[in-house]
Design a protein around this motif. Structure first.
Motif, PDB file in Angstrom:
ATOM      1  N   ILE A 227      65.055  43.501  19.398  1.00  0.00           N
ATOM      2  CA  ILE A 227      63.814  43.818  18.686  1.00  0.00           C
ATOM      3  C   ILE A 227      62.684  44.113  19.670  1.00  0.00           C
ATOM      4  CG2 ILE A 227      63.042  41.415  18.420  1.00  0.00           C
ATOM      5  CD1 ILE A 227      62.545  44.416  16.007  1.00  0.00           C
ATOM      6  N   ILE A 228      62.705  43.494  20.857  1.00  0.00           N
ATOM      7  CA  ILE A 228      61.707  43.827  21.873  1.00  0.00           C
ATOM      8  C   ILE A 228      61.895  45.269  22.349  1.00  0.00           C
ATOM      9  CG2 ILE A 228      60.890  43.332  24.206  1.00  0.00           C
ATOM     10  CD1 ILE A 228      59.989  41.289  22.139  1.00  0.00           C
ATOM     11  N   VAL A 229      63.161  45.654  22.597  1.00  0.00           N
ATOM     12  CA  VAL A 229      63.450  47.037  22.993  1.00  0.00           C
ATOM     13  C   VAL A 229      63.032  47.994  21.880  1.00  0.00           C
ATOM     14  CG1 VAL A 229      65.285  48.693  23.515  1.00  0.00           C
ATOM     15  CG2 VAL A 229      65.320  46.418  24.557  1.00  0.00           C
ATOM     16  N   SER A 230      63.340  47.635  20.635  1.00  0.00           N
ATOM     17  CA  SER A 230      62.962  48.472  19.501  1.00  0.00           C
ATOM     18  C   SER A 230      61.448  48.617  19.405  1.00  0.00           C
ATOM     19  CB  SER A 230      63.519  47.866  18.201  1.00  0.00           C
ATOM     20  OG  SER A 230      63.195  48.686  17.090  1.00  0.00           O
TER      21      SER A 230
ATOM     22  N   ILE B  42      57.932  40.245  14.787  1.00  0.00           N
ATOM     23  CA  ILE B  42      57.965  40.560  16.216  1.00  0.00           C
ATOM     24  C   ILE B  42      57.741  42.055  16.439  1.00  0.00           C
ATOM     25  CG2 ILE B  42      59.416  40.564  18.286  1.00  0.00           C
ATOM     26  CD1 ILE B  42      60.750  38.028  17.212  1.00  0.00           C
ATOM     27  N   SER B  43      58.220  42.890  15.516  1.00  0.00           N
ATOM     28  CA  SER B  43      58.040  44.340  15.676  1.00  0.00           C
ATOM     29  C   SER B  43      56.572  44.750  15.605  1.00  0.00           C
ATOM     30  CB  SER B  43      58.837  45.098  14.604  1.00  0.00           C
ATOM     31  OG  SER B  43      58.239  44.962  13.321  1.00  0.00           O
ATOM     32  N   PHE B  44      55.715  43.866  15.088  1.00  0.00           N
ATOM     33  CA  PHE B  44      54.293  44.173  14.985  1.00  0.00           C
ATOM     34  C   PHE B  44      53.610  44.287  16.352  1.00  0.00           C
ATOM     35  CE2 PHE B  44      53.678  42.276  10.456  1.00  0.00           C
ATOM     36  CZ  PHE B  44      54.122  43.460   9.906  1.00  0.00           C
ATOM     37  N   ILE B  45      54.300  43.909  17.432  1.00  0.00           N
ATOM     38  CA  ILE B  45      53.693  44.076  18.753  1.00  0.00           C
ATOM     39  C   ILE B  45      53.674  45.546  19.173  1.00  0.00           C
ATOM     40  CG2 ILE B  45      54.376  41.765  19.503  1.00  0.00           C
ATOM     41  CD1 ILE B  45      56.560  43.079  21.205  1.00  0.00           C
ATOM     42  N   ALA B  46      54.349  46.417  18.430  1.00  0.00           N
ATOM     43  CA  ALA B  46      54.413  47.831  18.789  1.00  0.00           C
ATOM     44  C   ALA B  46      53.032  48.484  18.900  1.00  0.00           C
ATOM     45  CB  ALA B  46      55.289  48.591  17.799  1.00  0.00           C
ATOM     46  N   PRO B  47      52.094  48.262  17.941  1.00  0.00           N
ATOM     47  CA  PRO B  47      50.765  48.869  18.109  1.00  0.00           C
ATOM     48  C   PRO B  47      50.060  48.439  19.391  1.00  0.00           C
ATOM     49  CG  PRO B  47      51.060  48.122  15.856  1.00  0.00           C
ATOM     50  CD  PRO B  47      52.219  47.586  16.641  1.00  0.00           C
TER      51      PRO B  47
END
Length: 295
Positions: free
Chosen positions: A160-163, A101-106
């Protein structure tokens, strides 16, 4: 042959750095479960600062200018909150799911770059965002189908969305820092300011753990510094477009370390969601032939 011509060594270094940071996440999950996310995050940043500060000082650096120090401070505070919410999510979700899920950051960073830096959002970024969102929904839907979408899981997903949002901002700040400071300075101020940020709440939230309980945090701090310096060495010797795709190997490392160290298994929906998210990032962060011919 120099590294600027052959990127083999930087590629190997990047893969190794990602592996170190993924292993760090596994140790931090154990530490956060035992000590709490806040105490684990504070101890990790403090130990990491104690390790990297002498490395920075050995280079006999000058004190950064006011505008650079302001940039360090902003990223240090944002990074502290990013890490805290990430480590909290690790206490509620499996390691591989959290990384996926953290891969949405880019994807999010493209939109933040447009907002903060005035960059133009390309059509490919929109399609990539749609795929990335679909991947997140697949992972969440998989938990719902298995009856695992409890209140605790929902808190982990929210964290994790906030992160990821903070990490996207962190990527933008990192681009700005790369123009004005060297890696050792960036790492030193990042860890130092993050530690100071955590200390604000220490009188209410921090409980000193027994010495034996800090082993995982100490290992995680060493891995954090090793991974950061390894990645900095690699990115100084090869183009980002060559190395960035390797970031997604973090999911494979997370799946491996989650299985070996934490007894976690990767579900089909997590794997499918990760594929969609990575595909979305790939589409959004690469240029098509038409765009390349124009630039």
């Amino acid at each position: 042959m120099s590294d600027s011509v052959s990127p083999v060594r930087p590629i190997i270094a990047t893969a190794a750095g990602i592996a170190l940071l993924s292993l760090m996440d596994a140790f931090m999950k154990s530490a956060a479960l035992e000590l709490g996310a806040y105490s684990a995050a504070l101890l990790r940043s403090g130990i990491a600062f104690a390790i990297v500060f002498p490395i920075w000082r050995l280079g006999k650096p000058r004190w950064p200018q006011r505008r650079v120090l302001k940039l360090h401070a902003i990223r240090g505070v944002a990074g502290a909150m990013m890490a805290l919410t990430f480590f909290y999510s690790l206490t509620k979700l499996p390691l591989a799911e959290t990384i996926a899920i953290s891969f949405i950051a880019p994807l999010l960073s493209l939109y933040l770059a447009a907002l903060l830096l005035g960059e133009v959002i390309r059509p490919r970024a929109i399609w990539g965002a749609v795929l990335g969102l679909g991947g997140v929904l697949v992972i969440v839907g998989g938990k719902f189908d298995r009856g695992n979408l409890t209140d605790e899981t929902a808190l982990g997903l929210a964290a994790i969305i906030v992160s990821a949002l903070l990490y996207a901002w962190n990527l933008v700040l990192q681009r700005q820092q790369a123009l004005v400071a060297k890696p050792a300075e960036v790492a030193t101020f990042y860890m130092g300011i993050a530690s100071l940020t955590y200390l604000v709440a220490a009188p209410w939230l921090f409980v000193m753990p027994p010495i034996e309980a800090t082993r995982d945090v100490a290992v995680a701090a060493v891995l954090s510094v090793g991974g950061a310096l390894t990645m900095a060495w690699a990115y100084a010797r090869a183009q980002a477009q060559v190395l960035v795709p390797l970031e997604y190997t973090g999911f494979l490392w997370a799946a491996l370390f989650g299985w070996l160290l934490l007894g976690e298994r990767v579900t089909v929906t997590t794997l499918a969601g990760a594929v969609l998210i990575v595909a979305g990032c790939w589409i959004a962060t690469t240029r098509g032939r038409t765009e390349q011919s124009v630039l």
